[in-house]
Design a protein around this motif. Structure first.
Motif, PDB file in Angstrom:
ATOM      1  N   ASP A 297      -8.663  11.048   0.822  1.00 22.68           N
ATOM      2  CA  ASP A 297      -8.547  10.240   2.249  1.00 22.68           C
ATOM      3  C   ASP A 297      -8.069   9.871   2.100  1.00 22.68           C
ATOM      4  N   PHE A 298      -8.334   8.781   1.302  1.00 18.75           N
ATOM      5  CA  PHE A 298      -8.151   7.194   1.592  1.00 18.75           C
ATOM      6  C   PHE A 298      -6.354   7.651   0.929  1.00 18.75           C
ATOM      7  N   LEU A 299      -6.169   8.116  -0.001  1.00 18.40           N
ATOM      8  CA  LEU A 299      -5.161   8.381  -0.206  1.00 18.40           C
ATOM      9  C   LEU A 299      -3.825   8.806  -0.003  1.00 18.40           C
ATOM     10  N   ASN A 300      -4.092   9.864   1.142  1.00 17.09           N
ATOM     11  CA  ASN A 300      -3.094  10.077   2.295  1.00 17.09           C
ATOM     12  C   ASN A 300      -3.119   9.299   3.180  1.00 17.09           C
TER      13      ASN A 300
ATOM     14  N   TYR B 201       0.843  -0.910   0.008  1.00 14.86           N
ATOM     15  CA  TYR B 201       0.094  -0.458   0.085  1.00 14.86           C
ATOM     16  C   TYR B 201       1.022   1.188  -0.320  1.00 14.86           C
ATOM     17  N   GLY B 202       1.982   1.116   1.084  1.00 12.46           N
ATOM     18  CA  GLY B 202       2.777   2.479   1.127  1.00 12.46           C
ATOM     19  C   GLY B 202       3.472   2.952  -0.686  1.00 12.46           C
ATOM     20  N   PHE B 203       4.275   1.331  -1.260  1.00 18.83           N
ATOM     21  CA  PHE B 203       4.238   2.015  -2.309  1.00 18.83           C
ATOM     22  C   PHE B 203       3.190   2.311  -4.376  1.00 18.83           C
ATOM     23  N   ILE B 204       1.817   1.196  -3.569  1.00 24.08           N
ATOM     24  CA  ILE B 204       1.253   1.983  -4.471  1.00 24.08           C
ATOM     25  C   ILE B 204       0.788   3.598  -4.648  1.00 24.08           C
ATOM     26  N   PHE B 205       0.157   3.414  -2.998  1.00 22.98           N
ATOM     27  CA  PHE B 205       0.018   4.920  -3.034  1.00 22.98           C
ATOM     28  C   PHE B 205       0.601   6.511  -3.354  1.00 22.98           C
ATOM     29  N   ALA B 206       2.107   5.606  -2.601  1.00 23.81           N
ATOM     30  CA  ALA B 206       2.505   7.003  -2.920  1.00 23.81           C
ATOM     31  C   ALA B 206       3.570   6.810  -4.251  1.00 23.81           C
TER      32      ALA B 206
END
Length: 222
Positions: free
Chosen positions: A161-164, A140-145
């Motif tokens: 908010d979901f993204l952040n 999730y950290g990799f994808i959303f960064a």
């Protein structure tokens, strides 16, 4: 290369593939329907309930208070970060968490849970529940960064908010704490144990991909 970094490198192609799934592609280009997003929030709520149980196995396997604190902190991070955002979205969609928790897990979600739980039940150290839980957190950290960097326009949408939750520095800091804890827990594994952990990390990464694929299909029971 450290052990966990090698686990990550072996799974990076899967994480890259997650970005190309229909759900995340539509999220990035602005065409994701709120029906899909609402279904994702329900599925994620059910997943997180079972994901937290992996930490319970970790607590049982802990040999001292230092190890127990690892899982206390991880559970608090999931509950206070992802959990609070999830509840806000459920409220936005007129859903109550108590009602959501009565819904069944979809097959892809259940398969993922089964893999983590079965591995943790058979474990003899905290290394296994840590390895089972890491692909979710780290992917999730990799994808959303990446999404946050490439799609700044999402900050003006309901998905902000979901993204952040997963793209900010505080989440990256949590990921580094988890990696450090797992490196320490895996430091004395035998070669066969390391291979088992490589396979488990990879399997859970594949389940992440299948979860994203599932999420492109809205639930029909909400």
């Amino acid at each position: 290369m450290s052990f966990i970094r090698e686990c990550i490198n072996r799974s990076l192609p899967i994480w890259e593939s997650c970005l190309k799934t229909e759900f995340l592609t539509k999220l990035q280009n602005g065409s994701l329907s709120e029906d899909c997003f609402k279904g994702y929030m329900v599925d994620d709520s059910l997943y997180l309930r079972e994901y937290a149980k992996v930490f319970a196995y970790g607590l049982l396997l802990s040999q001292n208070m230092e190890e127990m604190k690892i899982f206390y902190s991880f559970l608090a991070s999931v509950n206070e970060g992802e959990g609070s955002t999830r509840l806000r979205y459920l409220k936005h969609y007129g859903l109550k968490d108590a009602d959501v928790q009565k819904l069944p897990l979809r097959p892809q979600n259940q398969a993922y849970i089964n893999t983590m739980h079965e591995a943790s039940k058979k474990a003899h150290s905290i290394a296994i529940p840590l390895i089972a839980s890491l692909p979710c957190t780290l992917s999730y950290g990799f994808i959303f960064a990446k999404i946050a960097k490439e799609c700044p326009q999402l900050q003006n949408t309901i998905f902000a908010d979901f993204l952040n939750d997963y793209a900010d520095q505080s989440y990256a800091d949590v990921c580094e704490v988890w990696i450090h804890a797992a490196e320490k827990a895996c430091a004395n594994l035998t070669e066969s144990e390391k291979q088992y952990c490589f396979d488990l990390f990879y399997a859970c990464s594949k389940h992440e991909y299948e979860f994203w694929q599932m999420s492109a299909l809205p639930r029909t029971d909400i």
